[in-house]
Design a protein around this motif. Structure first.
Motif, PDB file in Angstrom:
ATOM      1  N   SER A   1      35.934  19.791  50.361  1.00  0.00           N
ATOM      2  CA  SER A   1      36.096  20.472  51.647  1.00  0.00           C
ATOM      3  C   SER A   1      34.890  20.134  52.511  1.00  0.00           C
ATOM      4  CB  SER A   1      36.191  21.989  51.455  1.00  0.00           C
ATOM      5  OG  SER A   1      37.312  22.327  50.672  1.00  0.00           O
TER       6      SER A   1
ATOM      7  N   HIS B   1      38.688  16.953  44.777  1.00  0.00           N
ATOM      8  CA  HIS B   1      38.844  18.108  45.669  1.00  0.00           C
ATOM      9  C   HIS B   1      37.552  18.268  46.465  1.00  0.00           C
ATOM     10  CE1 HIS B   1      40.482  22.124  46.836  1.00  0.00           C
ATOM     11  NE2 HIS B   1      39.210  22.339  47.060  1.00  0.00           N
TER      12      HIS B   1
ATOM     13  N   ALA C   1      48.905  28.123  40.086  1.00  0.00           N
ATOM     14  CA  ALA C   1      48.114  28.961  40.986  1.00  0.00           C
ATOM     15  C   ALA C   1      49.031  29.921  41.738  1.00  0.00           C
ATOM     16  CB  ALA C   1      47.348  28.083  41.962  1.00  0.00           C
ATOM     17  N   ASP C   2      48.496  31.115  42.028  1.00  0.00           N
ATOM     18  CA  ASP C   2      49.262  32.086  42.796  1.00  0.00           C
ATOM     19  C   ASP C   2      48.312  32.826  43.733  1.00  0.00           C
ATOM     20  OD1 ASP C   2      47.902  33.994  41.222  1.00  0.00           O
ATOM     21  OD2 ASP C   2      49.509  34.030  39.740  1.00  0.00           O
ATOM     22  N   ALA C   3      48.816  33.861  44.393  1.00  0.00           N
ATOM     23  CA  ALA C   3      48.001  34.594  45.365  1.00  0.00           C
ATOM     24  C   ALA C   3      46.817  35.294  44.710  1.00  0.00           C
ATOM     25  CB  ALA C   3      48.872  35.620  46.107  1.00  0.00           C
ATOM     26  N   SER C   4      46.961  35.679  43.453  1.00  0.00           N
ATOM     27  CA  SER C   4      45.864  36.359  42.749  1.00  0.00           C
ATOM     28  C   SER C   4      44.819  35.384  42.240  1.00  0.00           C
ATOM     29  CB  SER C   4      46.424  37.174  41.575  1.00  0.00           C
ATOM     30  OG  SER C   4      47.309  38.171  42.024  1.00  0.00           O
ATOM     31  N   MET C   5      45.256  34.216  41.772  1.00  0.00           N
ATOM     32  CA  MET C   5      44.365  33.193  41.227  1.00  0.00           C
ATOM     33  C   MET C   5      44.639  31.891  41.974  1.00  0.00           C
ATOM     34  SD  MET C   5      42.420  34.396  38.799  1.00  0.00           S
ATOM     35  CE  MET C   5      42.302  35.901  37.820  1.00  0.00           C
ATOM     36  N   THR C   6      44.038  31.745  43.138  1.00  0.00           N
ATOM     37  CA  THR C   6      44.349  30.594  43.988  1.00  0.00           C
ATOM     38  C   THR C   6      43.878  29.273  43.407  1.00  0.00           C
ATOM     39  OG1 THR C   6      42.318  30.990  45.270  1.00  0.00           O
ATOM     40  CG2 THR C   6      44.351  32.005  46.077  1.00  0.00           C
ATOM     41  N   PHE C   7      42.909  29.295  42.480  1.00  0.00           N
ATOM     42  CA  PHE C   7      42.454  28.074  41.812  1.00  0.00           C
ATOM     43  C   PHE C   7      43.238  27.812  40.529  1.00  0.00           C
ATOM     44  CE2 PHE C   7      38.480  28.609  44.307  1.00  0.00           C
ATOM     45  CZ  PHE C   7      38.384  27.327  44.801  1.00  0.00           C
ATOM     46  N   GLY C   8      44.173  28.690  40.188  1.00  0.00           N
ATOM     47  CA  GLY C   8      44.901  28.547  38.943  1.00  0.00           C
ATOM     48  C   GLY C   8      44.218  29.297  37.815  1.00  0.00           C
ATOM     49  N   TYR C   9      44.755  29.154  36.603  1.00  0.00           N
ATOM     50  CA  TYR C   9      44.285  29.917  35.450  1.00  0.00           C
ATOM     51  C   TYR C   9      43.525  29.058  34.436  1.00  0.00           C
ATOM     52  CZ  TYR C   9      47.239  33.751  37.082  1.00  0.00           C
ATOM     53  OH  TYR C   9      47.789  34.771  37.823  1.00  0.00           O
TER      54      TYR C   9
END
Length: 321
Positions: free
Chosen positions: A285, A283, A73-81
């Motif tokens: 919330s 997961h 996951a990164d700033a563009s794809m916070t849920f991962g790819y």
């Protein structure tokens, strides 16, 4: 009841090698069948070639998707790819549907005026195709249980093997009895089988991309289990969806009693433990609301509330794990 999301593990590099072998095998087979279909005049052979070509394209898409899905996951794809494999499966099923309708059209035209067909060419190439389709299906079988993307490929290959059997039978009938109508008839049969498989399976990826609730989890049971936790007065604004194929997520507003408000951390832990143990939801919330300041007439699912326009969203806190 707990949901077991464990699946047979195939080493990623080993899985990639299997897919690569299948790509090359289907590519070579597609070229051979198209040439053979043109030379022999067999639409059924060309239909099988188109199906194999869609398999090759599907394998390429799946191969790329497997690589991309492993990115963190990164700033563009916070849920991962991980969802790229769901997208790939949807593309593959869609191509199957388009090919199926095209083959029905072509087969119908040839039923009106069946052409001459060289039976031996059809039988030989159909037999080779059957061997390669079976090999490809075997390569992907052990991988399909853990991935909707690979499952789409396996079904492609399985339908190819069935189509190849039909092509061989059709070529044999043409050789023995000059039954030229058999070739377009088999083409239509292959197309119907393709459509059946595609329409049966496409709902899963579409549901996931539409953020639908996981089909193997009982929403009402989840809500009931959360409400049974001591200190919980009610729930609303529940969202339950699949972040990835095997990763379920939940978020909701939890209304706590006055006594429960003072024990919110313990209640949070109790809810999360129950979600994880009983439903495999890792997961979640949770936004807490005091029962004296909770939303009025809020919907259980979704986020609409006719009475909360301009009204502050209760004093609470959100936690996730």
């Amino acid at each position: 009841m707990p949901h077991d999301h464990a699946h047979p593990h195939i080493d990623p590099d080993s899985g990639d090698r299997r897919v690569s072998i299948a790509i090359w095998a289907n590519g070579i087979l597609t070229v051979a069948q198209i040439v053979g279909g043109i030379l022999s005049g067999s639409l059924a052979l060309i239909a099988d070639a188109l199906h194999n070509f869609s398999d090759m394209a599907s394998l390429v898409i799946a191969f790329a998707a497997r690589k991309i899905a492993r990115r963190p996951a990164d700033a563009s794809m916070t849920f991962g790819y991980g969802r790229i494999e769901i997208v790939a499966a949807l593309i593959n099923y869609t191509t199957l549907i388009l090919i199926g309708f095209y083959l029905i059209y072509e087969g119908g035209m040839r039923m009106i005026d069946p052409p001459q067909v060289q039976g031996w060419t059809v039988v030989i190439l159909g037999g080779i195709a059957l061997v390669i389709d079976t090999l490809t299906a075997m390569l992907t079988y052990s991988m399909m249980k853990g991935s909707v993307n690979i499952r789409a490929l396996f079904l492609h290959n399985l339908s190819d093997a069935a189509a190849s059997v039909a092509v061989v039978v059709g070529g044999t009938l043409i050789i023995l009895y000059d039954m030229r109508w058999v070739d377009p008839a088999i083409t239509i049969g292959i197309a119907l089988y393709i459509l059946y498989l595609a329409f049966t399976e496409i709902g899963g990826p579409a549901r996931t991309l539409m953020l639908g609730s996981p089909p193997d989890i009982d929403n009402e049971a989840v809500v009931r289990a959360m409400r049974e936790v001591d200190g919980v007065a009610d729930l609303h604004h529940v969202h339950l969806w699949q972040m990835q194929e095997h990763e379920v997520a939940l978020d909701c507003h939890v209304v706590l009693t006055a006594q429960g408000w003072d024990e919110s951390e313990g209640i949070k832990s109790a809810i999360k433990d129950r979600l994880r143990q009983d439903f495999g939801i890792t997961h979640s919330s949770l936004e807490f609301e005091h029962e004296d300041r909770a939303h009025d007439d809020a919907d259980l699912y979704g986020h609409h509330n006719a009475d909360d326009k301009g009204k502050p969203h209760g004093h609470g806190n959100a936690d996730s794990a």
